[in-house]
Design an enzyme around this catalytic site. Structure first.
Site, short mmCIF file in Angstrom:
data_model
loop_
_atom_site.label_atom_id
_atom_site.label_comp_id
_atom_site.label_asym_id
_atom_site.label_seq_id
_atom_site.Cartn_x
_atom_site.Cartn_y
_atom_site.Cartn_z
N CYS A 109 0.82 2.83 10.66
CA CYS A 109 1.52 3.91 9.97
C CYS A 109 2.32 4.74 10.97
CB CYS A 109 0.55 4.82 9.23
SG CYS A 109 1.47 6.09 8.34
N GLY A 159 6.97 -2.58 -2.12
CA GLY A 159 6.74 -1.17 -1.91
C GLY A 159 7.71 -0.29 -2.66
N ASN A 166 4.92 -3.12 8.06
CA ASN A 166 4.96 -1.71 7.70
C ASN A 166 6.38 -1.19 8.02
OD1 ASN A 166 4.14 1.00 7.10
ND2 ASN A 166 2.06 0.44 7.70
N ASN A 222 10.11 7.68 4.62
CA ASN A 222 9.03 8.50 4.10
C ASN A 222 8.18 8.99 5.25
OD1 ASN A 222 6.04 7.51 4.10
ND2 ASN A 222 7.26 5.64 3.81
N LYS A 224 -3.46 3.13 -1.93
CA LYS A 224 -2.82 3.82 -0.82
C LYS A 224 -3.89 3.98 0.25
CE LYS A 224 -0.11 7.83 0.46
NZ LYS A 224 0.84 6.95 1.16
N SER A 265 0.82 -1.21 0.00
CA SER A 265 0.00 0.00 0.00
C SER A 265 0.86 1.26 0.00
CB SER A 265 -0.90 -0.01 1.23
OG SER A 265 -1.63 1.20 1.29
#
Ligand SMILES: Cc1cc2nc3c(=O)[nH]c(=O)nc-3n(C[C@H](O)[C@H](O)[C@H](O)COP(=O)(O)OP(=O)(O)OC[C@H]3O[C@@H](n4cnc5c(N)ncnc54)[C@H](O)[C@@H]3O)c2cc1C
Ligand SMILES: Cc1cc2nc3c(=O)[nH]c(=O)nc-3n(C[C@H](O)[C@H](O)[C@H](O)COP(=O)(O)OP(=O)(O)OC[C@H]3O[C@@H](n4cnc5c(N)ncnc54)[C@H](O)[C@@H]3O)c2cc1C
Ligand SMILES: Cc1cc2nc3c(=O)[nH]c(=O)nc-3n(C[C@H](O)[C@H](O)[C@H](O)COP(=O)(O)O)c2cc1C
Ligand SMILES: Cc1cc2nc3c(=O)[nH]c(=O)nc-3n(C[C@H](O)[C@H](O)[C@H](O)COP(=O)(O)O)c2cc1C
Ligand code: FES
Ligand code: FES
Lengths: 260, 304, 304, 260
Positions: C130, C264, C191, C69, C45, C21
């Site tokens: 996240c 990713g 993640n 990021n 996303k 994602s």
């Protein structure tokens, strides 16, 4: 032992066959102090990937010209980058590393090597001959074009037997069979081997049977090359702990270590 | 020229650069490059009370911008440390940190006491975070256990204690705070991250121990974050460790809040790295008009 | 030729390769390289219910073998997703995973329900991890919260749920087990890791958001370990994500226990990477005498 | 827009001064489709460090020879590696990227550029002139040896003014002063700028004052170059959210964006 961390200049880089490199480098200290069984760690690229320097045996070392030679098999990411080095570019070199072979109180040695493993014994052959020791070399490869350091070994050996699996050059078959023919007559004070696990097992066997003193040049993953990281462990034959290949080796009496 | 001197628990280090435990031996070979006496402090590879042989090979493998190690802390044990290693380390005349670990709180106590009794070490670093031991990281994961091992060692020795923590927790800053509360005089952040490489030919884990600890430039941004976030929660000094490969990496750590820095695996790649880092920090301070390295500790928090 | 087909919660993917994602838009530009219809599944996303603008720049910075990021999930919100993005994604004829997140359980429920109601998506992936949102990772850190968000979404939608977890916990395998217990049909691991870069000229954090999430080859060994350790604790399928840059990286993940893989940031470096991974896996299976990719899922555990 | 991910062959690499490179690459698709304001992502090394490809403007693009040119300032790790490329080696290239300038329904443009920022406007100057548009160029640098793309800009400009901070070449002082002299007479339909934050602020000011339509070539860190990563954000002047430099730009009307 004093270790140097310096730049070395690329004097020449020759591709041999499709997968070997012969690199001549200039660095006075390595050339001056390199001894049989010593190796160097080479990094010939900037940036952090690949991260670690790569270990290679010192094949030739000439204190007078300040030059030394490596013979490298191109196999992975680091050696592919080394293959791209240009003349006059510089690499970093750490060395000489490893315990050199210093004891030459013998009269006859055998060298049983395969593929790029031949690179490990050239300096030994040279220095042994200088001291009047007889050097019998058994050089093997899968096929003729994979014979490494042939000319140098021919030069330094008292006798050399070449064997290839496909018979393109020399004896058509297993170099161990050729060694066996010499084991009793003339016999070797020591038999060194490098470059093949099967050869190592053979030497270990012969040693166990008391037919020779067997020595193995071992290779493992290495990070530091001088005993700091404890990464290059090889099991002690006693079962109690490990030797470090970089510091206790790279050459071991075959009866001292575990090989699989 | 700016002063490089820093202080940890009242002990002066002439500069903020030292090896990270387990990546630097005080050998003749190492002395070829520079004398360990030029470092701010020196530290041994972690010892246990008893002799240990370490893990079966392969013990290391290179990864992108990093390496995994699964050494498993081979050590001669406390006797060997006192008889063989310590005299060698003493000869350099700089503060000595003794890195110790144990399988139980009692072990930690005993090895720490034995080390402290020598009167020759300035600090004890408790390695609470080795990912290569079955229960190695657990010390730094469980708040209660962490608190009590530190508290009890602190109570039983009279030299400062450094808690070396693992990043493999929900929030390393919280664990740093627990360490401070328990009486630690400083924290060392970070030990390695557990990782693994699978050999796709053999179809099994490559390392003898299956998993190993990741170190090197790859983890530097994570280590900087660990230091930065901990600096906000604690008052005791931080020794910043993880992926330092250049003076600028070290400056990042210091700006993030580290009072000193430890350099591990990059000693393998560049045997001069620690000396270059000392010089680089010094030049940076001069170029930026600072009088002392102390002025830049945590400076990146000003605007944060 | 070996079969590449895998199944997640009874839904067939024609191959085990999909984007992770947030790293791949279904744009005309991307279609220049290959059609997303060639992938095993596609994913958007992460969206929130409401529109979000994301974080202030700089949002990205390169690190050794990785990048940080701090995008902060700009999104047009659920309406935009349904009206603009979903029709585009539908056109490729492969299973759609809808990645969603919220600031509260109620948000998660509402956005999931709205997505499920469209009848057009095959899975909902809950982004519980996240690192660029103030409470972003907390979902995946607190066992109770993790359990309840999954359990409640599961109860309110009738399509399979994937829980995307954070590695920034003491033990990701345990969190995978919590997710399974709560009813997740699969987990996506991992993640990014929170990290930071300090600008030594400016003497402050480089990213606008101060910290960012680390992805790329640097973290691959850590992601493989996350998959490997979770595979031992759970029965539901794992989507392995983290640092995949080549088919062999993907094979490592699958041998470690991943049923499928997500790619990713390497899509940025090599726009063909996902297609190359599909082909590479296929060749690997053929070369090693396997009939189906299913045969190698978790194979590295045989001897473990 | 169709984007290509292909190899490009290094035809020539010229060092200009101490810090610039002029690289001519061969790739039919980039050469054929490159338009003013388009850029490419270049990776000219193996391995993962540096990890990301680097963005550079297309300076020249010749569909007939299949060649295109980049002008690169050597500043960091990636560009240092590019400086070492050998002739005939290959790099990967992703492009053309960015929104090209397509609207040429104007009669006079000004280009105010500094340092390597000049690279961004060469193709624009060329294409504008082809369409009969007058091109006034204000080329600036700290010193004469840092003037970039001077010959090309002299070739494509109707008029060119050079300014250096130290007066080694051209006007001794700030190029903005030279621009100002032209703002009313002849005046520009559009004024493009690249390579200096001060210039960008100046253009924004002039735009705000209604004296010109100002356009900025923006640069940010980039990962994907095509709108996937959302990394290249620049604030919208409205305060509501961000544009993506790679996809919505790299050229923006100065009044549309926030610059600091
Ligand atoms: C003491 C010693 C002496 C050596 N002498 C020579 C020599 O003279 N000529 C020669 O061609 N090779 C020699 N080798 C092997 C050589 O070091 C490896 O082939 C080389 O490091 C491979 O690097 P790569 O980046 O191309 O391979 P990659 O597979 O990309 O390397 C990845 C990692 O594995 C390590 N590695 C890979 N293969 C080996 C191996 N066989 N042994 C040890 N580490 C390995 C690398 O050092 C690196 O850390 C020697 C190894 C040792 C330990
Ligand atoms: C659309 C666009 C067009 C460009 N055109 C040109 C050109 O024609 N000629 C030229 O010389 N330069 C140009 N640049 C700037 C150029 O991309 C950087 O100078 C270059 O990436 C620096 O790489 P490095 O590895 O040497 O530096 P490093 O500092 O090692 O790079 C580290 C990271 O920062 C990024 N970065 C560093 N400086 C810049 C910068 N100024 N802008 C954007 N990213 C940066 C790099 O891409 C990389 O991700 C352009 C940038 C953009 C965004
Ligand atoms: C080979 C090796 C051995 C290590 N042994 C120890 C150890 O014995 N005790 C310890 O606390 N940390 C040990 N570490 C961890 C380092 O001290 C350090 O925390 C970690 O490697 C991160 O720093 P680096 O990235 O600079 O290597 C070891 C690291 C490596 C690479
Ligand atoms: C630019 C960028 C944006 C991302 N956005 C999201 C997101 O919106 N939702 C999400 O679940 N993960 C997001 N991620 C994390 C990736 O999905 C993935 O888990 C992580 O990057 C590790 O994989 P990689 O190393 O292959 O990039 C993002 C990653 C990157 C690099
Ligand atoms: S390679 Fe580090 S101890 Fe041998
Ligand atoms: S660089 Fe990725 S969106 Fe612009």
């Amino acid at each position: 032992m004093k270790v140097f961390y310096e730049k070395a200049k690329v004097i020449s880089l020759k591709r041999i066959g499709d997968s070997y490199l012969e690199i001549v480098l200039e660095n006075r200290n390595i050339a001056r102090w390199g001894r049989p069984a010593n190796f160097v760690l080479i990094k010939g690229w900037e940036n952090y990937d690949p991260l670690l320097a790569r270990p290679f045996d010192i094949v030739q070392a000439d204190g007078e010209t300040g030059r030394f030679m490596l013979v490298i098999k191109v196999t992975g990411r680091g050696t592919r980058l080394l293959a791209k080095l240009e003349d006059k570019s510089e690499v970093s070199v750490i060395g000489p590393l490893g315990k050199a072979i210093e004891d030459f109180s013998i009269s006859r040695i055998g060298l049983l090597v395969r593929g790029v493993g031949a690179a490990a014994v050239v300096l030994l052959a040279e220095k042994a001959r200088e001291r009047g020791i007889e050097v019998y070399t058994f050089l093997s490869a899968s096929t003729g074009s994979r014979l490494v350091c042939r000319e140098l070994l021919e030069k330094y050996s008292t006798e050399i037997e070449i064997a290839t699996d496909d018979g393109t050059i020399g004896y058509h078959g297993d170099a161990r069979e050729r060694v066996s023919a010499y084991l009793d007559e003339p016999g070797f004070d020591r038999l060194y081997t490098c470059g093949s696990r099967r050869f190592a097992r053979f030497v270990k066997d012969m040693d166990k049977q008391g037919r020779i003193e067997g020595y193995l040049f071992l290779e493992t993953y290495m990070a530091c090359g001088m005993g700091d990281c404890h990464g290059c462990a090889v099991g002690k034959a006693t079962g109690e702990g490990y030797y470090l290949v970089c510091k206790d080796g790279p050459v071991f009496r075959s009866s001292d270590v575990v090989i699989d | 020229m700016a002063s490089l001197e820093v202080e940890i628990a009242g002990i002066r280090l002439k500069n903020p650069v030292m090896p990270a435990s387990g990546a630097y031996e005080y050998s003749e070979e190492r002395k070829s490059f520079f004398s360990p006496g030029e470092l701010g402090a020196i530290i041994n590879k972690t010892i246990f009370l008893e002799k240990r042989i370490g893990n079966p090979p392969p013990r290391i493998v290179e990864t992108p911008c990093g390496m995994l190690n699964a050494i498993g802390i081979p050590t001669g044990g406390i006797e060997d440390f006192i008889e063989t290693q310590l005299p060698k380390m003493e000869s350099f005349g700089v503060p000595i940190i003794a890195s110790v670990a144990g399988n139980s709180i009692e072990d930690f106590l005993e090895v720490s006491e034995r080390v402290a009794e020598t009167g020759k070490v300035s600090f004890i670093e408790l390695n609470l975070s080795c990912p290569n031991l079955s229960e190695g990281i657990e010390w730094a994961r469980d708040r209660k256990q962490l608190f009590s091992v530190i508290e009890r060692v602190k109570a039983s020795v009279d030299i400062p204690i450094i808690a070396k923590l693992s990043p493999m927790v929900s929030d390393v800053a919280e664990m740093a705070a627990v360490s401070e509360d328990a009486g630690a005089d400083a924290v060392a952040l970070i030990n390695t991250y557990k990782g693994m490489v699978i050999d796709i030919e053999e179809k099994k884990p490559l390392l003898g121990n299956l998993t190993g600890g990741l170190s090197g430039p790859a983890i530097h941004p994570l280590a900087v974050y660990a230091v930065f976030s901990s600096y906000r929660k604690i008052k005791i000094p931080i020794i910043g460790i993880g992926g330092i490969a250049s003076w600028s990496n070290a400056v990042e750590m210091i700006l993030a809040g580290a009072t000193a820095v430890g350099i591990g695996m990059y000693n393998f790649v560049n045997p001069m790295v620690m000396k270059e880092v000392i010089e680089g920090i010094s030049n940076y301070l001069d170029d930026n008009g600072f009088n002392s390295v102390k002025e830049i500790v945590g400076l990146a928090h000003r605007l944060g």
